[in-house]
Design a protein around this motif. Structure first.
Motif, PDB file in Angstrom:
ATOM      1  N   GLY A   1       0.809  -1.214   0.000  1.00  0.00           N
ATOM      2  CA  GLY A   1       0.000   0.000   0.000  1.00  0.00           C
ATOM      3  C   GLY A   1       0.844   1.267   0.000  1.00  0.00           C
ATOM      4  N   SER A   2       1.999   1.235  -0.668  1.00  0.00           N
ATOM      5  CA  SER A   2       2.845   2.425  -0.748  1.00  0.00           C
ATOM      6  C   SER A   2       3.620   2.425  -2.052  1.00  0.00           C
ATOM      7  CB  SER A   2       3.816   2.494   0.435  1.00  0.00           C
ATOM      8  OG  SER A   2       4.781   1.456   0.349  1.00  0.00           O
ATOM      9  N   LYS A   3       4.067   3.604  -2.440  1.00  0.00           N
ATOM     10  CA  LYS A   3       4.877   3.747  -3.650  1.00  0.00           C
ATOM     11  C   LYS A   3       5.867   4.884  -3.457  1.00  0.00           C
ATOM     12  CE  LYS A   3       6.362   3.307  -7.876  1.00  0.00           C
ATOM     13  NZ  LYS A   3       7.214   2.154  -8.250  1.00  0.00           N
ATOM     14  N   VAL A   4       7.147   4.595  -3.701  1.00  0.00           N
ATOM     15  CA  VAL A   4       8.205   5.601  -3.620  1.00  0.00           C
ATOM     16  C   VAL A   4       8.596   6.012  -5.035  1.00  0.00           C
ATOM     17  CG1 VAL A   4      10.536   6.116  -2.810  1.00  0.00           C
ATOM     18  CG2 VAL A   4       9.062   4.571  -1.485  1.00  0.00           C
ATOM     19  N   THR A   5       8.489   7.302  -5.334  1.00  0.00           N
ATOM     20  CA  THR A   5       8.909   7.840  -6.630  1.00  0.00           C
ATOM     21  C   THR A   5      10.209   8.597  -6.418  1.00  0.00           C
ATOM     22  OG1 THR A   5       6.587   8.060  -7.288  1.00  0.00           O
ATOM     23  CG2 THR A   5       8.230   9.236  -8.609  1.00  0.00           C
ATOM     24  N   GLN A   6      11.312   7.998  -6.832  1.00  0.00           N
ATOM     25  CA  GLN A   6      12.621   8.578  -6.589  1.00  0.00           C
ATOM     26  C   GLN A   6      12.993   9.601  -7.661  1.00  0.00           C
ATOM     27  OE1 GLN A   6      15.759   5.771  -5.394  1.00  0.00           O
ATOM     28  NE2 GLN A   6      14.241   4.131  -5.506  1.00  0.00           N
ATOM     29  N   VAL A   7      13.705  10.620  -7.234  1.00  0.00           N
ATOM     30  CA  VAL A   7      14.311  11.579  -8.166  1.00  0.00           C
ATOM     31  C   VAL A   7      15.763  11.726  -7.741  1.00  0.00           C
ATOM     32  CG1 VAL A   7      14.241  13.885  -9.171  1.00  0.00           C
ATOM     33  CG2 VAL A   7      12.116  12.785  -8.465  1.00  0.00           C
ATOM     34  N   ASN A   8      16.614  10.868  -8.317  1.00  0.00           N
ATOM     35  CA  ASN A   8      18.038  10.924  -8.011  1.00  0.00           C
ATOM     36  C   ASN A   8      18.824  11.122  -9.298  1.00  0.00           C
ATOM     37  OD1 ASN A   8      18.287   8.274  -9.195  1.00  0.00           O
ATOM     38  ND2 ASN A   8      17.622   7.389  -7.255  1.00  0.00           N
ATOM     39  N   VAL A   9      20.103  10.814  -9.275  1.00  0.00           N
ATOM     40  CA  VAL A   9      20.948  11.081 -10.449  1.00  0.00           C
ATOM     41  C   VAL A   9      20.511  10.271 -11.666  1.00  0.00           C
ATOM     42  CG1 VAL A   9      22.678   9.311  -9.920  1.00  0.00           C
ATOM     43  CG2 VAL A   9      23.370  11.398 -11.140  1.00  0.00           C
ATOM     44  N   ASN A  10      19.781   9.193 -11.439  1.00  0.00           N
ATOM     45  CA  ASN A  10      19.296   8.404 -12.565  1.00  0.00           C
ATOM     46  C   ASN A  10      18.115   9.071 -13.276  1.00  0.00           C
ATOM     47  OD1 ASN A  10      21.023   6.003 -12.200  1.00  0.00           O
ATOM     48  ND2 ASN A  10      19.967   5.877 -10.243  1.00  0.00           N
ATOM     49  N   GLN A  11      17.449  10.012 -12.607  1.00  0.00           N
ATOM     50  CA  GLN A  11      16.358  10.765 -13.234  1.00  0.00           C
ATOM     51  C   GLN A  11      16.788  12.180 -13.649  1.00  0.00           C
ATOM     52  OE1 GLN A  11      15.632   8.975 -10.176  1.00  0.00           O
ATOM     53  NE2 GLN A  11      15.008   7.323 -11.549  1.00  0.00           N
ATOM     54  N   ILE A  12      17.679  12.793 -12.884  1.00  0.00           N
ATOM     55  CA  ILE A  12      18.170  14.140 -13.196  1.00  0.00           C
ATOM     56  C   ILE A  12      19.694  14.070 -13.294  1.00  0.00           C
ATOM     57  CG2 ILE A  12      18.329  16.547 -12.475  1.00  0.00           C
ATOM     58  CD1 ILE A  12      15.759  16.260 -10.968  1.00  0.00           C
ATOM     59  N   ALA A  13      20.211  14.116 -14.505  1.00  0.00           N
ATOM     60  CA  ALA A  13      21.656  13.989 -14.702  1.00  0.00           C
ATOM     61  C   ALA A  13      22.424  15.082 -13.963  1.00  0.00           C
ATOM     62  CB  ALA A  13      21.982  14.040 -16.196  1.00  0.00           C
ATOM     63  N   GLY A  14      21.805  16.264 -13.835  1.00  0.00           N
ATOM     64  CA  GLY A  14      22.465  17.390 -13.182  1.00  0.00           C
ATOM     65  C   GLY A  14      22.735  17.190 -11.712  1.00  0.00           C
ATOM     66  N   LEU A  15      22.172  16.139 -11.095  1.00  0.00           N
ATOM     67  CA  LEU A  15      22.453  15.865  -9.684  1.00  0.00           C
ATOM     68  C   LEU A  15      23.823  15.229  -9.477  1.00  0.00           C
ATOM     69  CD1 LEU A  15      19.037  14.505  -8.325  1.00  0.00           C
ATOM     70  CD2 LEU A  15      20.150  16.665  -7.765  1.00  0.00           C
ATOM     71  N   ASN A  16      24.456  14.764 -10.550  1.00  0.00           N
ATOM     72  CA  ASN A  16      25.762  14.127 -10.416  1.00  0.00           C
ATOM     73  C   ASN A  16      26.751  15.066  -9.730  1.00  0.00           C
ATOM     74  OD1 ASN A  16      27.521  11.921 -10.817  1.00  0.00           O
ATOM     75  ND2 ASN A  16      28.422  12.901 -12.612  1.00  0.00           N
ATOM     76  N   THR A  17      27.365  14.603  -8.650  1.00  0.00           N
ATOM     77  CA  THR A  17      28.345  15.287  -7.786  1.00  0.00           C
ATOM     78  C   THR A  17      27.720  16.277  -6.812  1.00  0.00           C
ATOM     79  OG1 THR A  17      28.940  17.253  -9.115  1.00  0.00           O
ATOM     80  CG2 THR A  17      30.063  15.166  -9.655  1.00  0.00           C
ATOM     81  N   LEU A  18      26.404  16.497  -6.853  1.00  0.00           N
ATOM     82  CA  LEU A  18      25.804  17.520  -5.990  1.00  0.00           C
ATOM     83  C   LEU A  18      25.423  17.003  -4.607  1.00  0.00           C
ATOM     84  CD1 LEU A  18      23.587  19.588  -8.458  1.00  0.00           C
ATOM     85  CD2 LEU A  18      25.992  19.867  -7.824  1.00  0.00           C
ATOM     86  N   GLY A  19      25.347  15.680  -4.420  1.00  0.00           N
ATOM     87  CA  GLY A  19      25.154  15.130  -3.083  1.00  0.00           C
ATOM     88  C   GLY A  19      23.763  15.249  -2.510  1.00  0.00           C
ATOM     89  N   ILE A  20      22.739  15.411  -3.358  1.00  0.00           N
ATOM     90  CA  ILE A  20      21.361  15.477  -2.868  1.00  0.00           C
ATOM     91  C   ILE A  20      20.441  14.710  -3.816  1.00  0.00           C
ATOM     92  CG2 ILE A  20      21.576  17.690  -1.683  1.00  0.00           C
ATOM     93  CD1 ILE A  20      20.212  18.980  -4.124  1.00  0.00           C
TER      94      ILE A  20
END
Length: 221
Positions: free
Chosen positions: A71-90
């Motif tokens: 009964g739950s779903k996690v929608t992640q937004v990490n470096v695999n979804q936003i390339a610009g997160l690479n090296t930013l640590g969030i």
């Protein structure tokens, strides 16, 4: 001598703080190209090939599909979804909970998580590492607008106690925090962990372990 000892102590403390999350970046950004070679992180796309879309993600306003056993779903937004997160640590995640839905006990091996509730009421908690007093459990009931922190690497969970759906957003201190769902990892590994090992670890019979290994363990990520 005392001054030298104090200096070494401060340097050790500073070093531990530096290592507490992803390494600090050494340039404005470092986007991964489509044919990136995997290192500890990703190699960088040439700056002249970077566009605004490399820093953009759309769709976090859409509810996740919670029609599963948890009964739950996690929608992640990490470096695999936003390339610009690479090296930013969030990174970020949206978690949707059906009535009485559970985000089961899990860990993020590379990130501390800070969670805020947007709608509904959640019962949340985390368990400490082994101590002389055992594994301490810290829990809290919290509602819309409340915030709770799960320290890096510790087992934690969220449960929707209410009869209506709930929504939360989590920020994590890694571009790629990872997730280990405890039940899935222990009873649904590929190949399976020996039933003799698990029977002794959990102090139950092998039949119980075989029953648990035969279940379908849901991945809500």
């Amino acid at each position: 001598m005392a001054c030298h000892i104090l200096l070494f102590a401060l340097l050790a403390l500073a070093s531990s703080r530096v290592m507490a999350s992803d390494p600090s970046q050494l340039q404005d950004f470092c986007l991964l190209p489509l044919d990136a070679v995997l290192v500890n992180g990703f190699v960088c796309k040439p700056p002249m090939h970077v566009t605004a879309d490399d820093f953009f993600f759309s769709g976090h306003d859409m509810p996740g599909n919670t029609s599963n056993q948890l009964g739950s779903k996690v929608t992640q937004v990490n470096v695999n979804q936003i390339a610009g997160l690479n090296t930013l640590g969030i990174s970020l995640a949206r978690i949707d909970y059906a009535p009485y839905g559970l985000n089961p006990p899990h860990t993020h091996p590379r990130a501390t998580e800070i969670l805020t509730v947007l709608e509904g009421t959640l019962y949340v908690g985390f368990v400490t590492t082994n101590t002389n007093n055992g594994n301490l459990l810290f829990t809290k009931m919290f509602k819309k607008g409340d915030v709770f922190v799960f320290p890096e690497g510790l087992i934690h969970f969220q449960f929707n106690y209410g009869p209506t759906p709930a929504v939360a957003v989590a920020a994590l201190s890694s571009q790629n925090p990872g997730v280990i769902t405890i039940a899935n990892a222990v009873f649904g590994s590929n190949p399976l962990i020996s039933d003799a090992v698990l029977a002794k670890a959990f102090q139950v019979g092998k039949d119980t372990i075989k029953y648990l290994q035969a279940q379908f363990w849901v991945d809500n990520n």
